[in-house]
Design a protein around this motif. Sequence first.
Motif, PDB file in Angstrom:
ATOM      1  N   GLU A  61       0.483  -1.637   0.182  1.00 17.87           N
ATOM      2  CA  GLU A  61       0.303   0.103   0.261  1.00 17.87           C
ATOM      3  C   GLU A  61       1.237   1.593   0.380  1.00 17.87           C
ATOM      4  N   HIS A  65      -0.052   3.216  -3.230  1.00 21.73           N
ATOM      5  CA  HIS A  65      -0.427   4.204  -2.989  1.00 21.73           C
ATOM      6  C   HIS A  65       0.069   5.778  -2.444  1.00 21.73           C
ATOM      7  N   SER A  68       0.110   3.824   4.157  1.00 26.08           N
ATOM      8  CA  SER A  68      -1.215   2.082   4.012  1.00 26.08           C
ATOM      9  C   SER A  68      -1.986   2.373   5.125  1.00 26.08           C
ATOM     10  N   ARG A  69      -2.436   1.612   5.188  1.00 26.99           N
ATOM     11  CA  ARG A  69      -4.695   2.527   5.207  1.00 26.99           C
ATOM     12  C   ARG A  69      -4.459   2.431   6.906  1.00 26.99           C
ATOM     13  N   ASN A  70      -5.336   3.369   7.119  1.00 28.02           N
ATOM     14  CA  ASN A  70      -5.324   3.916   8.538  1.00 28.02           C
ATOM     15  C   ASN A  70      -6.238   2.955   9.259  1.00 28.02           C
ATOM     16  N   GLU A  76     -11.044   2.386   6.370  1.00 24.65           N
ATOM     17  CA  GLU A  76     -10.743   1.716   5.231  1.00 24.65           C
ATOM     18  C   GLU A  76      -9.977   1.259   6.226  1.00 24.65           C
ATOM     19  N   GLY A  80      -9.746  -0.410   2.346  1.00 25.80           N
ATOM     20  CA  GLY A  80      -7.891  -0.425   1.666  1.00 25.80           C
ATOM     21  C   GLY A  80      -8.129   1.384   1.588  1.00 25.80           C
ATOM     22  N   VAL A  81      -7.120   1.323   1.329  1.00 25.05           N
ATOM     23  CA  VAL A  81      -6.904   3.045   1.330  1.00 25.05           C
ATOM     24  C   VAL A  81      -7.584   3.041   0.016  1.00 25.05           C
ATOM     25  N   TYR A  82      -7.982   4.337  -0.110  1.00 28.15           N
ATOM     26  CA  TYR A  82      -9.065   5.469  -0.959  1.00 28.15           C
ATOM     27  C   TYR A  82      -9.459   6.738  -0.940  1.00 28.15           C
ATOM     28  N   ALA A 275      -6.457  -4.925  -1.927  1.00 27.13           N
ATOM     29  CA  ALA A 275      -5.886  -3.022  -2.010  1.00 27.13           C
ATOM     30  C   ALA A 275      -4.873  -3.198  -2.521  1.00 27.13           C
ATOM     31  N   ARG A 296      -8.604   4.455  -5.284  1.00 23.64           N
ATOM     32  CA  ARG A 296      -7.666   4.326  -4.664  1.00 23.64           C
ATOM     33  C   ARG A 296      -6.051   5.325  -4.642  1.00 23.64           C
TER      34      ARG A 296
END
Length: 404
Positions: A61, A65, A68-70, A76, A80-82, A275, A296
């Motif tokens: 991620e 991106h 990484s996701r929070n 998230e 996932g990340v978006y 992801a 994303r």
Amino acid sequence: MTTLSNNVADLAPHDRTRPLKKGKVKPARDLCSECGLCDTRWVAYVKQACPFLHQQFEAMELEVHGRSRNLDLEEELYFGVYQRMLTARLKQPIIGAQWTGIVSRLSIKAIETGLVDAVLCVQQSEEDRFTPVPILARTADEILAARVNKATLSPNLEVLEQLSGSNIKRLLVIGVGCQTQAFRAIQNTLPLDAVYILGMPCVDNVSRAGLETFLKSTSKSPDTVIHYEFMQDFYIHFHHSNGKSELVPFFGLDTPKVKDIFAPSCLSCFDYVNAGADLVIGYMGAKFGYQWLTVRNSRGEQLLQLVEPELEIQPVTSSGNRHAAVQQGIDAYNQSIRLPSWMASIVGWFVQRIGPQGLEYSRFSIDSHFTRNALWVWRHHGEKAEKHIPLFAKKIVSQYRLPS
Ligand code: FAD
Ligand code: SF4
């Protein structure tokens, strides 16, 4: 003078390696999803690239991106990340597509506008509707011939062997999570200038033999099924070659039979929402008839803009509460309970009206699959559970009471 051994040493690992022989046991053994990587010279990187040997969500991620996701933000944690999430359908749906055909239409636009030279997608074999045949498509007709899901494990990445010597420099890759993860890990070693990934959510995939068992135990006419989907209305919708539809309630599934058909790769997968893709197109966060799109990053935005004027768009919504239904499902699955069909229809009717909808339906499905998969990994591959189950999945699973 350069010696031969020096020349060989100078070559990249994939230029010194051969694909694994067909039929040979793959490095991930029973967990292999047949993603196709090991059928190419890029098997050289399998120890780092295979999602079932070395899962690396955070690093992927971060690289793809930029972060990484929070895990403290519920959306998230789950999706996932978006940057942007929406639901949509094509104003002019493509006949024969899985849903309205946004994936196929976007891919055609990517070729027609010159964004990419080719699209990695999956056609079907001439003999069998559900046997996947991955290709590097360069025309709209080739992309259209790949529409609709082949609901079986597909060796998408095997076509990477065809890149060398082709004039493909810009590639759009369509794939599910395990294919995306393996591709991202070797992307920088490929002879490409630009890559876009259009991912799809994926869960409960099967081998061709497993699909046969599923169809025979679930549909009244297994030989005529040409298309099916587990829908947000809690029914499996089968479409038959004579144009008829058949609805089977989720809660009426023959759990004792169906329990063992899913591929071990899918029973140990926590990448339901793909992801590492730039843009993800599924259906489960949308109301019935619409598709669910998760952008994303900026490449995903670029992809979406190719079709946005052709879409009827609605915002995402969420209602209901999934928790009790997920907990009941865990207990029923663990005891392999099968409801009689009349009771399954009544449960289905109620859940459809008062059950989780929109994003809450997605969370229902993610919770149900992650709890089942975490249990499966602990029971069958206890030695790798701690490392293999990602942090976000552990946090999701911890909301429920699991059987020992
Ligand atoms: P179409 O325009 O019909 O295009 C379908 C695309 O899928 C084609 O480009 C083809 O190359 C590709 N494809 C077909 N079979 C495979 C395969 N086996 N592996 C990789 N790519 C393939 N969405 C959800 O929201 N929840 C789910 O649980 C879910 N499970 C899925 C499981 C599988 C195996 C697949 C392939 C998809 C799944 N999806 C899921 C995505 C969803 O079913 C639709 O595919 C998606 O919304 C795109 O619909 P469309 O009409 O735009 O696709
Ligand atoms: Fe190789 Fe892919 Fe199987 Fe892993 S999942 S062993 S990378 S074919």
